[in-house]
Design an enzyme around this catalytic site. Sequence first.
Site, PDB file in Angstrom:
ATOM      1  CG  LEU A 269     -26.230  36.352  47.962  1.00 37.62           C
ATOM      2  CD1 LEU A 269     -25.887  35.291  46.919  1.00 37.62           C
ATOM      3  CD2 LEU A 269     -26.136  35.786  49.375  1.00 37.62           C
ATOM      4  CG  ASP A 270     -31.391  38.851  47.713  1.00 38.37           C
ATOM      5  OD1 ASP A 270     -31.802  39.774  46.992  1.00 38.37           O
ATOM      6  OD2 ASP A 270     -32.126  38.195  48.468  1.00 38.37           O
ATOM      7  N   PRO A 271     -29.136  41.983  46.752  1.00 38.85           N
ATOM      8  CG  PRO A 271     -29.100  44.222  46.046  1.00 38.85           C
ATOM      9  CD  PRO A 271     -29.186  43.371  47.280  1.00 38.85           C
ATOM     10  CG  ASP A 274     -30.590  38.726  43.447  1.00 37.87           C
ATOM     11  OD1 ASP A 274     -29.617  39.434  43.107  1.00 37.87           O
ATOM     12  OD2 ASP A 274     -31.528  39.168  44.144  1.00 37.87           O
TER      13      ASP A 274
END
Length: 595
Positions: A269-271, A274
Amino acid sequence: MAPLTHPSIKDGWFREISPQWPGQAMTLKVKRILHVEKSLYQDVLVFESETYGNVLILDGVIQCTERDEFSYQEMIAHLPLASHPNPKKVLVIGGGDGGVVREVLRHESVEEVVLCDIDEAVIRVSKQYLPHMSELLDSSRVRVFSKKILLLGSGFVARPCAEYVARNPANSLTIACRTLASSVKLGEGLPRTTAISLDVSNSAALEEAIAAHDVVISLIPYTYHAQVIKAAIKGKTHVVTTSYVSPAMRELDAAAKEAGIVVMNEIGLDPGIDHLYAVKIIDEVHAKGGKIKSFLSFCGGLPAPEASNNPLGYKFSWSSRGVLLALLNSASYIDNAEKVSIPGSELMSHAKPYFITPAYAFVAYPNRDSTPFREFYNIPEAETVIRGTLRFQGFPEFIAVLVKMGWLDGETKDWLNNDMTWAEVTQKATGANESSEKALIERITALAEFPSASEKARIVSGLRWIGLLSSTEKVTVRGSNLLDTLCARLETLMAYEEGERDLVMLQHKFTVEWTKKDGSVDEEVITSTLEMYGTPGGHSAMAVTVGVPCGIATQLVLDGVINQTGVLAPYSKELCDPLIELLEKEGLGMVEARI
């Protein structure tokens, strides 16, 4: 159920009319259509004919019929094997129907047959509709080649990742955890999945396990990733992780390239998500002649509003230790063309209200070092680049007090033991004169410098809720330090209860400059947002948004779509586009808007 149909069957007759056979055609009368499928590679049709039994058709071309298949299988198998003095190992490429394998196994000297067919659908369909041809595919002397995946770890995000890769019938999944019970639990109900016990600190065992697979997914703590990559280089096995590329991992880039392996990172997700949509929008803006003047990106994994019912407005959907340690990371970013650095001890004091939608009261603070992303995302023109974290209002102030009290200290404390009360531990940690609640509050007040009486009352009430001021309850020590002991406490108090759901919110905000033909400049704000809730009783939003992108990347590596060797992260259009395409099929795309 409606009868099956197929465009090559008209008026009860199958017609094979192909440029492969100029000037001729083949027709068979169809009794009934048994199977129609579009596999990953071709059109698959099986029908029962009036005169030739069941017939297998691939892309409109007859592959075999029950009546006369033996003539092909016998000629292609027995002639080469009869010419060999002692055939023991035979590789069959194609032939997923199993007919050639059947004939090969008639030779008693053959010890092993390896079948490699690009399309698992042919094998699967043949087992159902051509059993007399495929019956020996399950022989102990036959090994049907599949893509082999090793998954290390059993954390919160592992199951959605495992489910994604197990969807593909051409994949075989091995789940490896420290305990066999954890591996078995994670793989429960998944097809073609094997559970094993593996201690990653055992280098020889790790190397052996990795070398036996085509790709290894490393979902264990990031500190082990370099060790995993070294083993993968030795075994020439591809690697996928969701973690940031550390200096130790980056140092292995040349060796990974020499070994010819892909080491794909930062794809959660993050990273992860994004990166994909930052690169997408930046590339689109640049292609149209625009400039990115400001890039803001904030992401939060939070309880849904109805579940944010504790003093911190937070619950754990992943490692509590990881969450708390991240709050001590120093942060750097670019603001108005100047680099700004914040020490970890002051990070929470830099949290500011951040508007995304009126439905949420968010605060945002910078996370790690944002400065390299001006280069990674190819936006040298950007004057502001900030990547950070979202929390609900009230969280940073509470964490700041815990930091000042010493509860986020991970150093070993020789004095810490299970005979102490929570109040006695807090007294020792804060340097209070005594362990009475009054004395502790006085000391905490001196350390925290509360801005108002109401804020003091709110946070002190929260400390009571955690139990840090209790003079009756004994502490349960974990890890001989304050941080892990606090984690153990919070994991109990701040776990998701049955029926509760979490929230993932990720938003990019781009300030774009467009130069008009007359030389004037227009400014536009573009947002790209992912808002997702978890499923009560099912997967959390955090698990899905980390695990599924990782699974997608793994499949793309196996399929050769991601084939650039070395240590990678998704910072280029070539890497991002195929990931986005599959991500959006899973409903995990970000939604763009222009303000």
